[in-house]
Motif scaffolding. Structure first.
Motif, short mmCIF file in Angstrom:
data_model
loop_
_atom_site.label_atom_id
_atom_site.label_comp_id
_atom_site.label_asym_id
_atom_site.label_seq_id
_atom_site.Cartn_x
_atom_site.Cartn_y
_atom_site.Cartn_z
N LEU A 46 -0.66 -9.42 -4.36
CA LEU A 46 -0.14 -8.92 -3.20
C LEU A 46 0.89 -9.02 -2.39
CD1 LEU A 46 -2.49 -7.80 -0.37
CD2 LEU A 46 -0.28 -7.73 0.17
N ARG A 61 -3.33 3.24 -3.63
CA ARG A 61 -2.40 2.60 -2.82
C ARG A 61 -1.72 1.90 -3.42
NH1 ARG A 61 -0.90 6.15 1.30
NH2 ARG A 61 0.57 4.96 2.44
N LEU A 96 -7.50 -4.38 -5.51
CA LEU A 96 -6.22 -5.37 -6.13
C LEU A 96 -6.62 -5.76 -7.13
CD1 LEU A 96 -5.85 -7.96 -2.11
CD2 LEU A 96 -4.32 -5.93 -3.91
N SER A 154 1.28 -1.34 -0.07
CA SER A 154 0.57 0.20 0.14
C SER A 154 1.08 1.68 -0.20
CB SER A 154 -0.94 -0.46 1.39
OG SER A 154 -1.41 1.11 1.17
N GLU A 172 -14.83 -8.21 -3.42
CA GLU A 172 -13.57 -7.73 -3.36
C GLU A 172 -12.72 -8.58 -4.33
OE1 GLU A 172 -11.75 -7.08 0.57
OE2 GLU A 172 -10.11 -8.23 -0.48
N ASP A 222 -14.68 -3.88 -4.85
CA ASP A 222 -13.59 -3.15 -4.15
C ASP A 222 -12.32 -3.90 -5.32
OD1 ASP A 222 -10.95 -2.44 -2.89
OD2 ASP A 222 -11.90 -3.06 -1.04
N GLN A 273 -7.70 7.83 0.08
CA GLN A 273 -7.43 6.71 -0.16
C GLN A 273 -9.01 5.06 0.21
OE1 GLN A 273 -4.98 6.89 3.49
NE2 GLN A 273 -5.49 5.22 3.87
N ARG A 282 -1.65 -11.26 9.52
CA ARG A 282 -3.40 -11.68 9.04
C ARG A 282 -3.79 -12.81 9.64
NH1 ARG A 282 -4.24 -6.38 6.16
NH2 ARG A 282 -4.81 -6.64 8.79
N MET A 334 3.22 -8.74 7.38
CA MET A 334 2.09 -8.53 8.18
C MET A 334 1.08 -9.67 8.83
SD MET A 334 -1.23 -6.13 7.39
CE MET A 334 -0.12 -5.24 6.73
N1 F0G Z 1 -10.27 -2.72 0.84
C1 F0G Z 1 -8.84 -3.72 -0.27
C2 F0G Z 1 -9.26 -4.56 -0.41
C3 F0G Z 1 -7.48 -3.50 0.94
O1 F0G Z 1 -7.03 -4.08 0.43
C4 F0G Z 1 -7.62 -2.34 1.43
C5 F0G Z 1 -6.15 -2.45 2.13
C6 F0G Z 1 -8.29 -1.46 1.90
C7 F0G Z 1 -9.62 -1.32 0.58
C8 F0G Z 1 -8.36 0.30 1.81
O2 F0G Z 1 -7.14 0.94 1.24
O3 F0G Z 1 -5.70 1.23 2.89
O4 F0G Z 1 -6.07 2.91 0.96
O5 F0G Z 1 -7.18 2.92 3.05
N2 F0G Z 1 -5.24 -2.66 2.17
C9 F0G Z 1 -4.05 -2.66 3.11
C10 F0G Z 1 -3.31 -3.88 3.19
C11 F0G Z 1 -4.10 -1.38 4.61
O6 F0G Z 1 -1.53 -3.80 3.79
O7 F0G Z 1 -3.88 -4.34 2.77
P1 F0G Z 1 -7.19 2.26 2.22
#
Ligand code: F0G
Length: 483
Positions: free
Chosen positions: A351, A265, A226, A60, A190, A223, A107, A389, A387
């Protein structure tokens, strides 16, 4: 990359770019690494980057930008309202997704905030293929809840199913029959399902979910944070997409959705976020919240320099050399570990590389946070930060008991175009050592536990003194001077 002919070499990923700017790295001695992780409360989010060798926390905001992205920043048009930069980004997104309306946000989670505030009422349920931490937190903030409709196969750690991120429409139907449509503000799909190992959703499933939502007059929200990895997997794993261009795949996905949002990001390799929709009514419902929470409608909290870079990054997502780099390096990394029997999530996703902590250290129970403990151990022996998870990333049940995660993963993210194969070989070698010495790894317990998203800033301590024993074995095997 994947299509390049080789003479005698085993397949390996090949970079279709060259490095032109570098950042010096430090690899601290093990004593200092141990001290750093303990001072960070065994939480890799709380490490200082100067103490980290390979930052594999996330992709990110850490992907390498292209020369065209950096160059574009110098023409950014800095004005509060009506910036030309906004119109360039809007045009890039309209072309990319084939949707007319765009709302900028700072973001991805800011988009989730707006979506939850506008559409989620108390007692609503949002079905999804799998939740993401920030998404679920925003829905819960609006007193709604999340129901996951994944296939059971999604959470089998080692599998040859190419699309573990698919949504089980039968489960979705059953949910609607049980609670009624009125409590379902939208279905969320997603791409590149983050928490189960960056696993993709097939185009076939996206189209089926889209058709189902349309028939039932339920809004479909995608979403796309990714999306780039997911596009690569659709292109290379799904027969129906073999002869489609990347853009045709994007448009086929977008056609199914009422709203698409993304973290810039990740998608577009810059920083920022956005919501797109083809529907004026939906755009109008959401747009008033942008100036309230994000910034004026033509920047939404983003810097104009990042918006320029995002516009180019979105366009570059249509380049197979760009979107294949992440998944191919992840697969090469995973194969190095598999050879030594290290339990990894398969098929390899996007990722990052995902280690199955439950199988790596089965002697550490969920309540002792195996994924958190393994992430701390990896930092101690290699200076790489991944990280957690797993259960730490979950939320406790209403009665205060732990909610064990369906999978205990440590994610070693590979931000795109950032690390070299030799760095990946180094970390694979340290993981092999750690796996042989896995019996030394113990659990963790919380000493500071925030109520919301505790994984970000919670602090933990080791159970017993296993970290010192791990350090001592490392010094015994590699010598006191070894890094
Ligand atoms: N949706 C997904 C699938 C994500 O992976 C993330 C963020 C977000 C929404 C939120 O976006 O960080 O710009 O506010 N994933 C980061 C990660 C935090 O490290 O996987 P964001």
């Amino acid at each position: 990359m994947f299509h390049i002919a080789r003479f005698k070499a085993e397949p390996f990923p090949l970079e279709m770019h060259k490095v032109r700017v570098v950042q010096k790295l430090n690899l601290l001695p093990i004593d200092e690494r141990l001290q750093a992780i303990q001072e960070a409360g065994n939480n890799t989010f709380l490490l200082r980057n100067r103490d980290v060798f390979l930052d594999m926390l996330t992709d990110s905001g850490t992907n390498a930008m292209s020369d065209r992205q950096i160059a574009s920043m110098s023409i950014a048009d800095d004005s509060y309202a009506g910036s030309e930069t906004f119109f360039r980004l809007e045009k890039a997104l309209q072309d990319f997704f084939g949707m007319k309306f765009f709302l900028p946000a700072h973001q991805g989670r800011a988009c989730e905030h707006i979506l939850a505030k506008v559409f989620v009422k108390p007692d609503d349920i949002v079905p999804m293929n799998y939740h993401f931490t920030t998404t679920k937190a925003h829905i819960m903030e609006c007193k709604g809840s999340v129901e996951e409709c994944f296939f059971d196969k999604a959470i089998i750690p080692e599998s040859d199913n190419p699309f573990k991120g698919d949504m089980d429409i039968e489960k979705l139907k059953a949910l609607i029959d049980r609670v009624g449509k009125d409590r379902i503000p939208f279905v969320r799909l997603e791409m590149g399902t983050n928490l189960i190992g960056g696993q993709p959703v097939s185009l076939k499933n996206i189209e089926e979910v889209g058709a189902f939502c349309r028939q039932n007059k339920i809004m479909l929200v995608i979403d796309a944070s990714l999306l780039s990895d997911n596009l690569f997997f659709i292109k290379t794993r799904e027969p129906q997409a073999k002869n489609m261009s990347i853009h045709e795949i994007v448009l086929a996905i977008a056609k199914t959705a009422d709203i698409i949002y993304f973290s810039g990001r990740k998608l577009g390799s810059a920083r920022g976020g956005g919501i797109v929709t083809p529907h004026k009514e939906l755009f109008d419902q959401m747009k008033n919240l942008i100036p309230l929470f994000e910034g004026f409608l033509t920047y939404g909290g983003m810097s104009v320099r990042e918006m320029e870079a995002l516009a180019i990054g979105i366009e570059e997502t249509l380049d197979i050399d760009m979107i294949s780099q992440g998944p191919e390096f992840i697969a090469a990394f995973g194969q190095m570990l598999q050879k030594n029997g290290i339990p990894v999530i398969t098929p390899f996703g996007g990722l990052g590389l995902h280690l199955n902590a439950r199988a790596f250290i089965p002697h550490v129970k969920s309540e002792e946070y195996p994924a958190g403990a393994l992430a701390a151990a990896i930092f101690i022996v290699s200076g790489a930060r991944g990280m957690e998870r797993g259960t730490i990333s979950e939320t406790r049940n209403a009665d205060g008991s732990e909610h064990p995660a369906s999978m205990e993963l440590v994610r070693l993210a590979l931000p795109r175009r950032v690390f070299t194969l030799s760095q990946i070989t180094f970390i694979a070698d340290r993981l092999n050592w750690l796996f042989e010495n896995r019996h030394l790894i113990g659990g963790l317990h919380f000493v500071e536990e925030p109520k919301v998203m505790r994984f970000f800033i919670g602090r933990l301590e080791e159970n017993g003194d296993w970290q010192e024993r791990l350090r001592a074995k490392f010094v015994e095997d590699f010598g006191a001077e070894a890094l």
